[in-house]
Design an enzyme around this catalytic site. Structure first.
Site, PDB file in Angstrom:
ATOM      1  N   SER A  16       0.817  -1.213   0.000  1.00  0.00           N
ATOM      2  CA  SER A  16       0.000   0.000   0.000  1.00  0.00           C
ATOM      3  C   SER A  16       0.855   1.270   0.000  1.00  0.00           C
ATOM      4  CB  SER A  16      -0.889  -0.007   1.229  1.00  0.00           C
ATOM      5  OG  SER A  16      -1.632   1.181   1.288  1.00  0.00           O
ATOM      6  N   GLY A  30      -3.660   3.847   1.004  1.00  0.00           N
ATOM      7  CA  GLY A  30      -4.393   3.977   2.256  1.00  0.00           C
ATOM      8  C   GLY A  30      -5.649   4.818   2.071  1.00  0.00           C
ATOM      9  N   ALA A  86       6.727  10.805   4.544  1.00  0.00           N
ATOM     10  CA  ALA A  86       5.763  11.386   5.481  1.00  0.00           C
ATOM     11  C   ALA A  86       4.553  11.856   4.695  1.00  0.00           C
ATOM     12  CB  ALA A  86       6.400  12.544   6.236  1.00  0.00           C
ATOM     13  N   GLY A 134       1.440  10.896   4.920  1.00  0.00           N
ATOM     14  CA  GLY A 134       0.330  11.226   5.824  1.00  0.00           C
ATOM     15  C   GLY A 134      -1.036  10.874   5.266  1.00  0.00           C
ATOM     16  N   LEU A 135      -1.109   9.722   4.564  1.00  0.00           N
ATOM     17  CA  LEU A 135      -2.394   9.173   4.126  1.00  0.00           C
ATOM     18  C   LEU A 135      -3.221  10.118   3.265  1.00  0.00           C
ATOM     19  CD1 LEU A 135      -3.493   7.349   7.394  1.00  0.00           C
ATOM     20  CD2 LEU A 135      -2.619   6.298   5.307  1.00  0.00           C
ATOM     21  N   ASN A 182      -4.853  -0.768   8.391  1.00  0.00           N
ATOM     22  CA  ASN A 182      -3.570  -0.124   8.697  1.00  0.00           C
ATOM     23  C   ASN A 182      -3.642   0.484  10.100  1.00  0.00           C
ATOM     24  OD1 ASN A 182      -1.265   1.402   8.804  1.00  0.00           O
ATOM     25  ND2 ASN A 182      -1.790   2.731   7.089  1.00  0.00           N
ATOM     26  N   CYS A 241       0.321   3.313  10.739  1.00  0.00           N
ATOM     27  CA  CYS A 241       0.914   4.417   9.991  1.00  0.00           C
ATOM     28  C   CYS A 241       1.607   5.393  10.942  1.00  0.00           C
ATOM     29  CB  CYS A 241      -0.122   5.169   9.171  1.00  0.00           C
ATOM     30  SG  CYS A 241       0.629   6.512   8.254  1.00  0.00           S
ATOM     31  N   GLY A 295       8.894  -5.490   3.662  1.00  0.00           N
ATOM     32  CA  GLY A 295       9.899  -4.603   4.251  1.00  0.00           C
ATOM     33  C   GLY A 295      11.215  -4.827   3.535  1.00  0.00           C
TER      34      GLY A 295
HETATM   35  C1  LIG Z   1       5.640   6.520  -0.046  1.00  0.00           C
HETATM   36  C2  LIG Z   1       5.062   5.449   0.824  1.00  0.00           C
HETATM   37  C3  LIG Z   1       3.697   5.486   1.169  1.00  0.00           C
HETATM   38  C4  LIG Z   1       3.141   4.498   1.987  1.00  0.00           C
HETATM   39  N1  LIG Z   1       1.794   4.541   2.284  1.00  0.00           N
HETATM   40  C5  LIG Z   1       1.239   3.540   3.034  1.00  0.00           C
HETATM   41  C6  LIG Z   1      -0.165   3.506   3.290  1.00  0.00           C
HETATM   42  O1  LIG Z   1      -0.925   4.351   2.847  1.00  0.00           O
HETATM   43  N2  LIG Z   1      -0.656   2.489   4.070  1.00  0.00           N
HETATM   44  C7  LIG Z   1       0.163   1.506   4.564  1.00  0.00           C
HETATM   45  O2  LIG Z   1      -0.321   0.613   5.245  1.00  0.00           O
HETATM   46  N3  LIG Z   1       1.482   1.506   4.306  1.00  0.00           N
HETATM   47  C8  LIG Z   1       2.041   2.491   3.565  1.00  0.00           C
HETATM   48  N4  LIG Z   1       3.400   2.472   3.309  1.00  0.00           N
HETATM   49  C9  LIG Z   1       4.238   1.394   3.864  1.00  0.00           C
HETATM   50  C10 LIG Z   1       4.456   0.283   2.845  1.00  0.00           C
HETATM   51  O3  LIG Z   1       3.244  -0.310   2.443  1.00  0.00           O
HETATM   52  C11 LIG Z   1       5.384  -0.795   3.424  1.00  0.00           C
HETATM   53  O4  LIG Z   1       4.810  -1.324   4.595  1.00  0.00           O
HETATM   54  C12 LIG Z   1       6.771  -0.280   3.764  1.00  0.00           C
HETATM   55  O5  LIG Z   1       7.195   0.654   2.807  1.00  0.00           O
HETATM   56  C13 LIG Z   1       7.822  -1.384   3.874  1.00  0.00           C
HETATM   57  O6  LIG Z   1       7.997  -2.081   2.675  1.00  0.00           O
HETATM   58  P1  LIG Z   1       9.130  -1.740   1.564  1.00  0.00           P
HETATM   59  O7  LIG Z   1      10.427  -1.634   2.303  1.00  0.00           O
HETATM   60  O8  LIG Z   1       9.069  -2.871   0.590  1.00  0.00           O
HETATM   61  O9  LIG Z   1       8.733  -0.433   0.972  1.00  0.00           O
HETATM   62  C14 LIG Z   1       3.970   3.457   2.483  1.00  0.00           C
HETATM   63  C15 LIG Z   1       5.328   3.414   2.135  1.00  0.00           C
HETATM   64  C16 LIG Z   1       5.884   4.383   1.305  1.00  0.00           C
HETATM   65  C17 LIG Z   1       7.342   4.300   0.944  1.00  0.00           C
END
Ligand SMILES: Cc1cc2nc3c(=O)[nH]c(=O)nc-3n(C[C@H](O)[C@H](O)[C@H](O)COP(=O)(O)O)c2cc1C
Ligand SMILES: Cc1cc2nc3c(=O)[nH]c(=O)nc-3n(C[C@H](O)[C@H](O)[C@H](O)COP(=O)(O)OP(=O)(O)OC[C@H]3O[C@@H](n4cnc5c(N)ncnc54)[C@H](O)[C@@H]3O)c2cc1C
Ligand code: FES
Lengths: 293, 287
Positions: free
Chosen positions: A11, A36, A60, A62-63, A117, A120, A233
């Site tokens: 997401s 999100g 950051a 912020g949804l 979620n 966040c 992650g």
């Molecule tokens: C730009 C950005 C926006 C994100 N927005 C959300 C979100 O809206 N909801 C959510 O559950 N996680 C959000 N995440 C977290 C990711 O879904 C994920 O859990 C996290 O980035 C770790 O995985 P990765 O290292 O493969 O990116 C966001 C991550 C990034 C980098």
């Protein structure tokens, strides 16, 4: 919910999928977790919202989203025909707003699951507040479980002392699955200007830098709960994905890696298949939790 | 009640229009991820390189003002791609040109590219400048520093439409003024330098042509203080003006919402997708 393969997109890193339609065949993915979504429109945090850090990035956002009604009216019709699992990542500021958003998504026929979620790090009230105590995590999961009839995934925060305690509380609250990890709370400073790099000062760390922590948490949680785990992650390639499967994840999500290579998910799907063939496994289930130690 | 329904109607029309635009964008402006071969990487002087990347097959449609996200290999500090404007498109050689200022590890690695190296590029991204529909318009392209990069391709595209643009290019000193002969192929070139070593001394907004000639349209790209000064001039003179923003980006395709600019009409929008070019009327800049 059935997955054609264990590779999904995380997401907030893959938009609504359509942003990547020029690069890959979206229907080859196991699933797409969309941005999100909250009950009401949110503008998100002010710019700057991103800083690159060694082997990772802080965000950051912020949804920022236009709210669940906009999703139902304008986005859902454009993506519901996709033959892959479209999963909505749901966020809220109090239990009531989580429940109402989940109720609305529950009515959408082509959405087989939601990912709650509760982790966040980028919104002031709520969000992570539920994800950092076992009691909060249990309460919000229970309340959503009452109204949401399909697959309920709860996304966990790594910003806790003992993630297994939260995972057990969520399982106890009726979750069908847990996904982990969300971003790690971090910070970056511009020394020349003596200022933080993000408008919010702190933000969420993702990318290869967080992988060892995510892997450790998936392994710990797999020993603590009986529901399936979705690992994420820092997954950048098939080898990383396989490590998560071996540690006990039944499926994985790819986030930040999509920014670096928008075709990476397909390479991961193919790489996992190669691995299975090379090691003479009949199916992916044979490597899930197959870590020898 | 009646007023509301009119409002709703016009909103529907607007939405239908936006959908149509999205439709055209999706089907005509496809994005590509491709490996390119380095055909040339020339230091223009200490801090700038002109990187030329080629393909064997014809390049797709590219609008002036669009950019690419370039992958930087073997640079551990550079995880994300680097957004760089398309400087020029050489259709005969299937070549993309990039004018790059070496500011950090990522751009320095790109500057070290050797002929024959392979570089992965995602392109064309963003919206591009709006070309005037009427070729009697008097247009001026104002660029500062490496912000002159997208102006070359824009100048060529204007010329092909039958519009001869005026270029006003500013830099710190003569050695920072790049590609002047290339610009001269498409229109008249004026310059300013802060030390007076080329053209008029001072900033672009102090150049005399801005008071001696009149323009219908301004396109500008460069450091933010320069663009703000140009926008201020345009607003005061009531001239249409488009600026190209350089907000920090991660995905470049509208997926991560990291690169937002807060607009008067729409709130936070992605510069990589709805921009990088914006009409100054939409910006919340204090000008
Ligand atoms: C730009 C950005 C926006 C994100 N927005 C959300 C979100 O809206 N909801 C959510 O559950 N996680 C959000 N995440 C977290 C990711 O879904 C994920 O859990 C996290 O980035 C770790 O995985 P990765 O290292 O493969 O990116 C966001 C991550 C990034 C980098
Ligand atoms: C749409 C767009 C078009 C661009 N076109 C060009 C171009 O044609 N030629 C060119 O030389 N540069 C261009 N840039 C800027 C270029 O992307 C950055 O200079 C580059 O990403 C810096 O990478 P680095 O690894 O060398 O520096 P880093 O080590 O990442 O940073 C070095 C310094 O550059 C600053 N910086 C980093 N990213 C950006 C950015 N996106 N914009 C502005 N400053 C940044 C940092 O704050 C830091 O002070 C463009 C940027 C955008 C968003
Ligand atoms: S850089 Fe990701 S949305 Fe613009």
């Amino acid at each position: 919910m059935q997955l054609a393969n264990p590779v999904m997109t995380a997401s907030g890193t893959f938009g609504y999928g359509t942003e990547f339609a020029d690069f890959i065949d979206l229907e080859r993915l196991g699933g797409i977790i969309v941005k999100g979504t909250t009950l009401n429109r949110r503008e998100g945090n002010p710019y700057p919202r991103m800083a690159e850090t060694p082997s990772g990035m802080l965000n950051a956002v912020g949804l920022q989203n236009k709210g669940v009604d906009y999703f139902v009216q304008h986005i859902y019709p454009a993506i519901k025909h996709l033959r892959t699992n479209i999963i909505v990542n749901v966020s809220g500021s109090d239990i009531e707003s989580y429940v109402r958003t989940a109720e609305i998504i529950n009515e959408l026929e082509e959405i087989p699951a939601i990912e709650l979620n509760i982790s966040c790090p980028n919104v002031k009230q709520g969000g992570m507040a539920f994800g950092v105590t076992a009691k909060g995590a249990n309460e919000v999961t229970k309340a959503v479980r009452e109204v949401y009839k399909k697959t309920l995934i709860v996304k966990l925060s790594p910003n806790v002392t003992d993630i297994t305690e939260i995972a057990r509380a969520v399982e106890d609250g009726g979750a069908d699955s847990v996904s982990l990890i969300n971003t790690l709370l971090g910070m970056a400073i511009d020394a020349e200007r003596r200022r933080p790099m993000l408008s919010t000062i702190t933000g969420g760390l993702s990318g290869p830098a967080v992988k060892p922590i995510a892997l450790r948490m998936v392994w710990q949680v797999s020993k603590a709960v009986n529901i399936p785990i979705i690992g994420l992650g820092g997954i950048m390639n098939a080898r990383d994905a396989i490590e998560f499967l071996l540690a006990g994840a039944s499926a994985i999500q790819v986030g930040t890696a999509n920014f670096i290579d928008p075709t990476v998910t397909i390479k991961i799907i193919e790489g996992i298949n190669d691995y299975l063939e090379r090691h003479h496994y009949q199916s992916i289930s044979e490597i899930i939790g197959a870590l020898e130690c | 009640m009646c007023k509301n329904s009119i409002k709703r109607k016009s909103k529907q029309v607007l939405n239908a229009y936006l959908c149509a635009q999205e439709f055209i964008y999706l089907f005509i402006m496809r994005k590509y991820i491709q490996d390119f071969r380095v055909t040339d990487c020339t230091r223009l002087h200490a801090n700038y390189v002109l990187l030329k990347l080629a393909q064997d097959t014809p390049l797709p449609k590219i609008l002036p003002g669009q950019f690419a996200e370039i992958r930087v290999e073997n640079s551990p500090a550079t995880l994300l791609r680097r957004p760089i404007s398309i400087n020029y498109v050489d259709r005969e050689r299937n070549e993309l040109w990039f004018l790059i200022q070496l500011v950090g590890e990522g751009t320095r690695h790109l500057g070290d590219a050797k002929k024959g190296d392979i570089i992965n590029v995602v392109y064309p991204l963003g919206n591009g400048f709006t070309l005037p529909s009427d070729n009697s318009k008097n247009v001026i392209l104002i660029g500062g520093g490496v912000g002159t990069a997208p102006m070359l391709y824009l100048g060529e595209q204007l010329k092909l439409k039958g519009i001869t643009p005026t270029f006003l290019l500013g830099a710190r000193s003569a050695k920072d003024l790049l590609q002047l002969e290339d610009f001269a192929r498409y229109g008249k070139v004026y310059t300013t330098t802060e030390d007076g070593s080329h053209g008029e001394k001072g900033y672009v907004t102090q150049h005399s042509i801005l008071s001696t000639q009149s323009f219908d349209m301004i396109y500008t790209c460069g450091p933010k203080p320069m663009m703000m000064a140009v926008a201020k001039y345009a607003k005061a003179k009531n001239i249409e003006c488009e600026v190209s923003l350089e907000n920090h980006m991660a995905c470049g395709v509208g997926a991560c919402l990291c690169c937002v600019e807060n607009l008067k009409d729409e709130g936070n929008v992605c510069v990589c997708k709805e921009g990088p070019v914006f009409n100054i009327k939409r910006l919340l800049w204090q000008i």
